[in-house]
Design a protein around this motif. Structure first.
Motif, mmCIF file in Angstrom:
data_model
loop_
_atom_site.group_PDB
_atom_site.id
_atom_site.type_symbol
_atom_site.label_atom_id
_atom_site.label_comp_id
_atom_site.label_asym_id
_atom_site.label_seq_id
_atom_site.Cartn_x
_atom_site.Cartn_y
_atom_site.Cartn_z
ATOM 1 N N LEU A 57 14.133 0.949 1.623
ATOM 2 C CA LEU A 57 13.783 2.289 1.136
ATOM 3 C C LEU A 57 12.272 2.507 1.181
ATOM 4 O O LEU A 57 11.800 3.586 1.556
ATOM 5 C CB LEU A 57 14.308 2.484 -0.290
ATOM 6 C CG LEU A 57 15.829 2.560 -0.437
ATOM 7 C CD1 LEU A 57 16.219 2.552 -1.918
ATOM 8 C CD2 LEU A 57 16.375 3.786 0.263
ATOM 9 N N ILE A 58 11.510 1.485 0.795
ATOM 10 C CA ILE A 58 10.048 1.595 0.838
ATOM 11 C C ILE A 58 9.577 1.732 2.275
ATOM 12 O O ILE A 58 8.669 2.505 2.571
ATOM 13 C CB ILE A 58 9.394 0.381 0.137
ATOM 14 C CG1 ILE A 58 9.709 0.408 -1.359
ATOM 15 C CG2 ILE A 58 7.883 0.371 0.366
ATOM 16 C CD1 ILE A 58 9.329 -0.865 -2.104
ATOM 17 N N GLU A 59 10.206 1.002 3.195
ATOM 18 C CA GLU A 59 9.841 1.094 4.600
ATOM 19 C C GLU A 59 10.125 2.492 5.152
ATOM 20 O O GLU A 59 9.337 3.031 5.920
ATOM 21 C CB GLU A 59 10.609 0.037 5.390
ATOM 22 C CG GLU A 59 9.897 -0.400 6.636
ATOM 23 C CD GLU A 59 10.497 -1.691 7.185
ATOM 24 O OE1 GLU A 59 11.744 -1.829 7.205
ATOM 25 O OE2 GLU A 59 9.715 -2.542 7.597
ATOM 26 N N GLU A 60 11.242 3.079 4.747
ATOM 27 C CA GLU A 60 11.549 4.449 5.169
ATOM 28 C C GLU A 60 10.498 5.411 4.626
ATOM 29 O O GLU A 60 10.087 6.349 5.316
ATOM 30 C CB GLU A 60 12.946 4.844 4.706
ATOM 31 C CG GLU A 60 14.047 4.143 5.462
ATOM 32 C CD GLU A 60 15.435 4.332 4.861
ATOM 33 O OE1 GLU A 60 15.587 5.112 3.892
ATOM 34 O OE2 GLU A 60 16.376 3.694 5.366
ATOM 35 N N SER A 79 0.818 -1.218 0.000
ATOM 36 C CA SER A 79 0.000 0.000 0.000
ATOM 37 C C SER A 79 0.850 1.266 0.000
ATOM 38 O O SER A 79 0.357 2.343 -0.276
ATOM 39 C CB SER A 79 -0.954 0.008 1.191
ATOM 40 O OG SER A 79 -0.231 0.164 2.379
ATOM 41 N N VAL A 80 2.124 1.133 0.314
ATOM 42 C CA VAL A 80 3.011 2.292 0.375
ATOM 43 C C VAL A 80 3.571 2.608 -1.005
ATOM 44 O O VAL A 80 3.662 3.761 -1.406
ATOM 45 C CB VAL A 80 4.177 2.029 1.360
ATOM 46 C CG1 VAL A 80 5.122 3.203 1.404
ATOM 47 C CG2 VAL A 80 3.646 1.720 2.748
ATOM 48 N N ASP A 81 3.956 1.577 -1.730
ATOM 49 C CA ASP A 81 4.632 1.780 -3.006
ATOM 50 C C ASP A 81 4.334 0.601 -3.928
ATOM 51 O O ASP A 81 4.470 -0.551 -3.533
ATOM 52 C CB ASP A 81 6.145 1.892 -2.757
ATOM 53 C CG ASP A 81 6.907 2.434 -3.945
ATOM 54 O OD1 ASP A 81 6.610 2.017 -5.079
ATOM 55 O OD2 ASP A 81 7.800 3.272 -3.736
ATOM 56 N N MET A 101 1.527 2.111 15.559
ATOM 57 C CA MET A 101 0.976 1.736 14.251
ATOM 58 C C MET A 101 1.816 0.627 13.613
ATOM 59 O O MET A 101 1.279 -0.324 13.059
ATOM 60 C CB MET A 101 0.906 2.952 13.320
ATOM 61 C CG MET A 101 -0.187 3.942 13.698
ATOM 62 S SD MET A 101 -0.150 5.458 12.704
ATOM 63 C CE MET A 101 -0.548 4.858 11.086
ATOM 64 N N LYS A 102 3.134 0.747 13.686
ATOM 65 C CA LYS A 102 4.023 -0.270 13.113
ATOM 66 C C LYS A 102 3.828 -1.617 13.805
ATOM 67 O O LYS A 102 3.745 -2.650 13.150
ATOM 68 C CB LYS A 102 5.485 0.153 13.236
ATOM 69 C CG LYS A 102 5.921 1.198 12.258
ATOM 70 C CD LYS A 102 7.292 1.653 12.688
ATOM 71 C CE LYS A 102 8.313 1.798 11.694
ATOM 72 N NZ LYS A 102 9.565 2.342 12.172
#
Length: 165
Positions: free
Chosen positions: A74-77, A27-29, A115-116
């Motif tokens: 990178l996506i997690e950041e 959902s982020v990228d 949230m994480k």
């Protein structure tokens, strides 16, 4: 067990862990969707090699897994900055309706970590906003109602991506 089989199992375990991480980040990228699909192919190949006790190119697989690991990091950041932005938007929108909520850096960090831990992508004080965002992201997810961990006595609606495996 040979050294190659042991390395193969380690690579397989790492590929599974990375595929799970990619699943959570879709959902982020959108790149996470591609990475997840490619990791499933790597997993299939590694399982084939393991089941048939065949040799494989350890260096190539190791390089691929490190590449995917770096991309997912990178996506997690990006997600972490998205969570922070989501929190700040949520608080500013609630300010309009509820008066001023404290905007304290420690509370932001606590909320983002909460949230994480729960595996939430975004949270909203408005159920309508959460459902609208759920429609926008286009992945299999759900909206869950939670009590605000900051103790503000407001309900939250949080998005959680479903695991499809």
């Amino acid at each position: 067990m040979t050294e190659t089989t042991s390395t193969l199992q380690q690579h397989l375990e790492k590929a599974y862990a990375l595929a799970y991480k990619a699943q959570r980040l879709v959902s982020v990228d959108r790149a996470a969707i591609r990475i997840h699909r490619e990791l499933k192919e790597v997993i299939g190949s590694l399982e084939f090699y393991l089941n048939n006790k065949m040799e494989y190119d350890e260096a190539e697989v190791g390089t691929k897994l490190r590449y995917y690991e770096k991309q997912l990091q990178l996506i997690e950041e990006k997600r972490d900055s998205t969570l922070l932005r989501s929190f700040r938007q949520m608080v500013s929108k609630s300010d309009d309706k509820l008066g001023s909520l404290p905007q304290n850096l420690d509370e932001e960090k606590y909320f983002i970590n909460w949230m994480k831990e729960k595996g939430y992508e975004e949270c909203y004080y408005s159920r309508v906003e959460a459902l609208r965002r759920l429609d926008e992201i286009g992945v299999e997810a759900e909206v869950r109602e939670e009590e605000d961990p900051l103790g503000i006595n407001l309900d939250l609606w949080c998005l959680k991506v479903r695991k499809n495996e």
